[in-house]
Structures are given as structure tokens and as C-alpha cells.
Design an enzyme around this catalytic site. Structure first.
Site, PDB file in Angstrom:
ATOM      1  CG  HIS A 163      14.293   3.810  34.496  1.00  0.00           C
ATOM      2  ND1 HIS A 163      13.239   4.159  33.701  1.00  0.00           N
ATOM      3  CD2 HIS A 163      13.801   2.939  35.402  1.00  0.00           C
ATOM      4  CE1 HIS A 163      12.145   3.518  34.105  1.00  0.00           C
ATOM      5  NE2 HIS A 163      12.469   2.787  35.146  1.00  0.00           N
ATOM      6  CE  LYS A 179      17.804  17.877  30.358  1.00  0.00           C
ATOM      7  NZ  LYS A 179      17.946  16.837  31.339  1.00  0.00           N
TER       8      LYS A 179
HETATM    9  P1  FAD Z   1       4.787  25.295  38.533  1.00  0.00           P
HETATM   10  O1  FAD Z   1       4.913  23.850  38.821  1.00  0.00           O
HETATM   11  O2  FAD Z   1       3.873  25.738  37.458  1.00  0.00           O
HETATM   12  O3  FAD Z   1       4.385  25.989  39.909  1.00  0.00           O
HETATM   13  C1  FAD Z   1       3.937  27.322  39.971  1.00  0.00           C
HETATM   14  C2  FAD Z   1       2.995  27.428  41.142  1.00  0.00           C
HETATM   15  O4  FAD Z   1       2.580  28.790  41.287  1.00  0.00           O
HETATM   16  C3  FAD Z   1       1.706  26.624  40.924  1.00  0.00           C
HETATM   17  O5  FAD Z   1       1.467  25.831  42.066  1.00  0.00           O
HETATM   18  C4  FAD Z   1       0.641  27.677  40.718  1.00  0.00           C
HETATM   19  O6  FAD Z   1      -0.625  27.254  41.194  1.00  0.00           O
HETATM   20  C5  FAD Z   1       1.200  28.842  41.523  1.00  0.00           C
HETATM   21  N1  FAD Z   1       0.719  30.148  41.099  1.00  0.00           N
HETATM   22  C6  FAD Z   1       0.448  30.593  39.849  1.00  0.00           C
HETATM   23  N2  FAD Z   1       0.042  31.875  39.882  1.00  0.00           N
HETATM   24  C7  FAD Z   1       0.083  32.256  41.177  1.00  0.00           C
HETATM   25  C8  FAD Z   1      -0.216  33.472  41.849  1.00  0.00           C
HETATM   26  N3  FAD Z   1      -0.633  34.562  41.181  1.00  0.00           N
HETATM   27  N4  FAD Z   1      -0.071  33.521  43.186  1.00  0.00           N
HETATM   28  C9  FAD Z   1       0.361  32.431  43.873  1.00  0.00           C
HETATM   29  N5  FAD Z   1       0.640  31.248  43.282  1.00  0.00           N
HETATM   30  C10 FAD Z   1       0.518  31.175  41.959  1.00  0.00           C
HETATM   31  N6  FAD Z   1       7.707  18.837  32.215  1.00  0.00           N
HETATM   32  C11 FAD Z   1       8.285  17.707  31.888  1.00  0.00           C
HETATM   33  O7  FAD Z   1       9.515  17.622  31.991  1.00  0.00           O
HETATM   34  N7  FAD Z   1       7.537  16.635  31.448  1.00  0.00           N
HETATM   35  C12 FAD Z   1       6.166  16.699  31.364  1.00  0.00           C
HETATM   36  O8  FAD Z   1       5.523  15.726  30.995  1.00  0.00           O
HETATM   37  C13 FAD Z   1       5.530  17.878  31.681  1.00  0.00           C
HETATM   38  N8  FAD Z   1       4.175  17.993  31.616  1.00  0.00           N
HETATM   39  C14 FAD Z   1       3.596  19.191  31.927  1.00  0.00           C
HETATM   40  C15 FAD Z   1       2.204  19.351  31.834  1.00  0.00           C
HETATM   41  C16 FAD Z   1       1.597  20.568  32.112  1.00  0.00           C
HETATM   42  C17 FAD Z   1       0.089  20.718  31.991  1.00  0.00           C
HETATM   43  C18 FAD Z   1       2.402  21.667  32.522  1.00  0.00           C
HETATM   44  C19 FAD Z   1       1.769  23.015  32.826  1.00  0.00           C
HETATM   45  C20 FAD Z   1       3.783  21.489  32.644  1.00  0.00           C
HETATM   46  C21 FAD Z   1       4.389  20.270  32.346  1.00  0.00           C
HETATM   47  N9  FAD Z   1       5.784  20.090  32.450  1.00  0.00           N
HETATM   48  C22 FAD Z   1       6.361  18.934  32.125  1.00  0.00           C
HETATM   49  C23 FAD Z   1       6.670  21.118  32.937  1.00  0.00           C
HETATM   50  C24 FAD Z   1       6.971  20.986  34.430  1.00  0.00           C
HETATM   51  O9  FAD Z   1       5.872  20.428  35.075  1.00  0.00           O
HETATM   52  C25 FAD Z   1       7.288  22.377  34.904  1.00  0.00           C
HETATM   53  O10 FAD Z   1       8.491  22.784  34.273  1.00  0.00           O
HETATM   54  C26 FAD Z   1       7.431  22.513  36.418  1.00  0.00           C
HETATM   55  O11 FAD Z   1       6.178  22.350  37.024  1.00  0.00           O
HETATM   56  C27 FAD Z   1       8.013  23.882  36.771  1.00  0.00           C
HETATM   57  O12 FAD Z   1       7.943  24.101  38.133  1.00  0.00           O
HETATM   58  P2  FAD Z   1       7.672  25.540  38.711  1.00  0.00           P
HETATM   59  O13 FAD Z   1       7.692  25.396  40.197  1.00  0.00           O
HETATM   60  O14 FAD Z   1       8.575  26.519  38.082  1.00  0.00           O
HETATM   61  O15 FAD Z   1       6.222  25.950  38.205  1.00  0.00           O
END
Ligand code: FAD
Ligand code: DHB
Length: 388
Positions: free
Chosen positions: A68, A293
Site C-alpha cells: 500500500h 508498531k
Molecule cells: P509475541 O508475538 O508475543 O511472542 C512471544 C512468544 O513467546 C509467544 O509465541 C509465546 O507463546 C511465547 N512464550 C510466552 N511465554 C513463554 C515461556 N515462558 N516460555 C516459552 N515461550 C513463551 N500489534 C499491532 O501492530 N497491531 C495489532 O493489531 C496487534 N494486535 C495484537 C493483539 C494481541 C492479542 C496481542 C497480544 C498483540 C497484538 N499486537 C498488535 C502486538 C504485536 O502482535 C506484538 O507486538 C508482536 O507479537 C511482538 O512480537 P514478539 O515476538 O515480541 O512477542
């Protein structure tokens, strides 16, 4: 290298380290099926797309992602388009987070990488030493201990890594918002060609998409909103009211495939490191979703971390690892500000007085009419460079 969490942060880190020959093991609490089908974010910044494409995991993203050239801010019942390509020379790509996750898992496993799904009872020890340990129970019920040089805490906001930092060794900054988002995924063609943020007297709404057949829609609701109070008819009626324009149908209805309520929070922990533990993504910071973000920041953190770790593992030098937290936090705080600002401009705060409403309207008109203000929004939205 032990990586806790197979979300975007953990998987991109494993992918980047795998490419430079660093031995790493990913531990994930949920099943592969669960992480591959968890519906979350959908907008990829330009630097995220570039990183995925440049490192060989962008084939499906290039084929199926929707590129986009801008977004729309909808207010006064009309669309006000921001042309990102004209303003910044860059675009964004709409591609579901779970699709990025699927592509990364497939690439990692095809390259012989180790990902343990369904692990439990993850515990960190020895973070102050140069041989930290990660104990966990495997999906087969067997208890194991990983001895690593470095641990990456990529386990999201509710994970175990951030709480493993001893009290008094970090500082938290946070803000809660008096609203949440009710999000749906529906089998219906998007009614608008680009991501559309709508501000109005009934509250905020957002119209996005995942494909030409699937639409993703959000409504501002109360922070403690009960999903049971939102039958399909009420969701569609509220979306139609908040997305209404002077002409044309505001949306197409269809079967709702997924629904959920997401809390809105700003949160940063400083520093993003304790000893040999490095925090990345949601484990270290949260932004409200307005501005898209969250996932992009997670990818940006691990791009910086992977570079620092490659240097450490190939030369033994720790300078980049030592600079990791400061380098990330600079860009994290910029995104924190942008997300807070977009959120405040677009949502209707409970009890907002007419003064605040006039300020919001003044800001919306300014960012959609002044090239300088529009460029500021655009350069933040498409994503600032990692070295920013
Ligand atoms: P995560 O994607 O949360 O990954 C962390 C991983 O660690 C998960 O797979 C989890 O299962 C695993 N984990 C947790 N605890 C443990 C443990 N003790 N041992 C091993 N593994 C573990 N952002 C947007 O920009 N737009 C949106 O619309 C949006 N919607 C969202 C909706 C929800 C419900 C959530 C929770 C977040 C949303 N976000 C959104 C934010 C975005 O999805 C996150 O910023 C992104 O997922 C961050 O990635 P991450 O890898 O840091 O964390
Ligand atoms: C989407 C999510 C966001 O948080 C946002 O700001 C824009 C679009 C989406 O899910 O498509």
C-alpha cells in the site's frame, strides 16, 4: 544461544543467527499450530519488509502481501489520504503476523534449526555469569537444561524472561489507556483500498484487510469490554456507524471468522538487558496498536541484536552487545511517542471535553493538509531506519 519464544522476535533472531552460523535453540510454550494461527498485527513497515526479503524469507510476502502506498484518516465523514510514496518514497505491506511466523518457522526448520514447541516450566539461572542456564520441560515431559553463552528473552509481555531480572536492576515506564480494541476477521471483501483510521463522535474504528476476500476491522470499546455483549449484528451496526462517509457503502458484511478484545498499553523496561539476558520485542516494550508498531519494533530489536551477537560470537568483542539496549531504546521511544500520539489523536476518551475534541480535530486537519506534518506522520508510519 538460547531463544525463549517463537513469536516474530524469537523467530527472526533465530533466522538471522542461523544465517551466520550461530548455534541456537528456540523454546516455545505453545504448539506450532497455535503460533501459526494466532491473529494479531498486519502492517509491515518498509524496513521489516526489506529485512525479510533481503534474508530469503520474503517470497510469499512478495507474492501475497498487499503493498500500500498510503493510508486514509477518515473524519468529518470523508477520507483524507496520506500518500506515503509521494511523502517518503516508501510504502507499507499488509501481511498477517501469523503468515510471517509460518514463513519463518518453515525456513528455520528447512535449514535444520531447532525449535521446541509445547515446552513448559521455563526457568533462567546464572544470568550474571558467562554460562547462563535455561531449564525447561519438553513437550515429551522430559526435563532438560540448556547451557548457553547468551539468552534472548523474546517471550512477549507475559513471559518469564523480564521477571527474571532481579528487583531494583531495571526501571519500568508505563501508561494505560481508558479504552481497548475489539477486533474481528471477516470473510468479506474490504470496502476501502487502504488501511483506514476513522475518528468520530461514536468513537474510533479501523478498517484493514488481509486479502481481497478477507477484511480485518476494529472498534474502540471499554477496557473491560465483555465480548458476549457484542453479537454479530451489534458489531456490524457499530462499524457501519463509525465508518460512515458522505457517499458509498462503509463496509461489506460477511461471516466473522475470529474475534477478540486487545488491551491498550504503553510499557518500556530499561535497560533491555541484564547480564547475559537480552530482552527483545514485547518482552521489553508494548505500544498501543494505533500506528501498527508492535511487531515491527520486535523485528527491529532483533536486527540490532543479531548484528551484535554475530560480532560477539565471531570476534569475542562485546561493544555492540553493550550498546544494544541504548541503541534499541532510542528507536523504541520514538515509536512509543508515535503510537501514543496516534492513539490520542484518534480515540474518543471517556469524558473528553469539547476543548480536547477541538484539539483532536485541529491535529487531524493539520496532518492531512500540511505537507510538513503529513511527512512526519508518514516517515514514522513507514518505519524509521534501524540506525535511527
Ligand atoms: P509475541 O508475538 O508475543 O511472542 C512471544 C512468544 O513467546 C509467544 O509465541 C509465546 O507463546 C511465547 N512464550 C510466552 N511465554 C513463554 C515461556 N515462558 N516460555 C516459552 N515461550 C513463551 N500489534 C499491532 O501492530 N497491531 C495489532 O493489531 C496487534 N494486535 C495484537 C493483539 C494481541 C492479542 C496481542 C497480544 C498483540 C497484538 N499486537 C498488535 C502486538 C504485536 O502482535 C506484538 O507486538 C508482536 O507479537 C511482538 O512480537 P514478539 O515476538 O515480541 O512477542
Ligand atoms: C492493523 C492493525 C493495526 O494495529 C493497525 O494500526 C493497522 C492495521 C491490521 O491488523 O491490519
Amino acid at each position: 544461544m538460547a531463544i525463549v519464544g517463537a513469536g516474530p522476535a524469537g523467530l527472526v533472531l533465530a533466522h538471522l543467527l542461523g544465517r551466520c552460523g550461530v548455534d541456537c535453540v528456540v523454546l516455545e510454550a505453545r504448539s506450532r499450530d497455535h503460533v501459526e494461527h494466532r491473529v494479531r498485527a498486519g502492517v509491515l513497515e518498509h524496513p521489516t519488509v526489506q529485512l525479510l526479503c533481503d534474508t530469503g524469507v520474503g517470497d510469499r510476502l512478495r507474492r501475497e502481501g498487499l503493498e500500500h502506498g498510503g493510508i486514509s484518516l477518515r473524519f468529518d465523514r470523508a477520507d483524507h489520504r496520506l500518500d506515503f510514496v509521494a511523502l517518503t518514497g516508501r510504502s507499507i505491506t499488509v501481511y498477517g503476523q501469523q503468515e510471517v511466523v509460518k514463513d519463518l518457522i518453515a525456513a528455520r526448520l528447512a535449514a535444520g534449526g531447532e525449535i521446541h514447541f509445547d515446552v513448559g516450566d521455563v526457568r533462567l539461572a546464572g544470568l550474571d555469569t558467562d554460562r547462563p542456564e535455561v531449564a525447561f520441560t519438553g513437550g515429551d515431559g522430559v526435563q532438560r537444561v540448556l547451557r548457553a553463552d547468551v539468552v534472548a528473552g523474546c517471550d512477549g509481555f507475559h513471559g518469564v524472561c523480564r521477571p527474571a531480572v532481579p528487583a531494583g536492576r531495571s526501571r519500568v515506564f508505563e501508561r494505560d489507556y481508558p479504552y481497548a480494541w475489539l477486533g474481528i476477521l471477516a470473510k468479506a471483501a474490504p470496502a476501502q483500498p487502504e488501511v483506514t483510521y476513522a475518528h468520530g463522535d461514536g468513537g474510533f474504528a479501523l478498517a484493514s484487510m488481509r486479502s481481497p476476500e478477507i477484511t480485518r476491522l476494529y472498534l474502540q470499546v471499554a477496557p473491560d469490554e465483555d465480548l458476549a455483549a457484542w453479537p454479530d449484528d451489534r458489531i456490524w451496526a457499530e462499524l457501519a456507524a463509525r465508518l460512515a462517509t458522505g457517499g458509498g457503502a462503509p463496509l461489506n458484511e460477511g461471516p466473522i471468522l475470529e474475534r477478540g478484545v486487545t488491551a491498550m498499553r504503553s510499557f518500556v523496561v530499561e535497560p533491555m538487558r541484564h547480564g547475559r539476558l537480552f530482552l527483545a520485542g514485547d518482552a521489553a516494550h508494548i505500544v498501543p496498536p494505533t500506528g501498527a508498531k508492535g511487531m515491527n519494533l520486535a523485528v527491529a530489536d532483533v536486527a540490532v541484536l543479531a548484528e551484535a551477537l554475530e560480532r560477539f560470537f565471531t570476534t569475542g568483542r562485546t561493544d555492540r552487545l553493550d550498546g544494544y539496549s541504548d541503541r534499541c531504546l532510542r528507536r523504541v521511544w520514538r515509536a512509543e511517542h508515535f503510537s501514543w500520539w496516534m492513539t490520542s489523536m484518534l480515540h474518543l476518551a471517556p469524558g473528553a471535553d469539547p476543548f480536547e475534541r477541538r484539539l483532536q480535530m485541529a491535529q487531524l486537519r493539520y496532518v492531512t493538509s500540511s505537507p510538513a506534518a503529513a511527512t512526519s506522520l508518514a516517515e514514522n508510519y513507514v518505519g524509521l531506519p534501524y540506525g535511527w
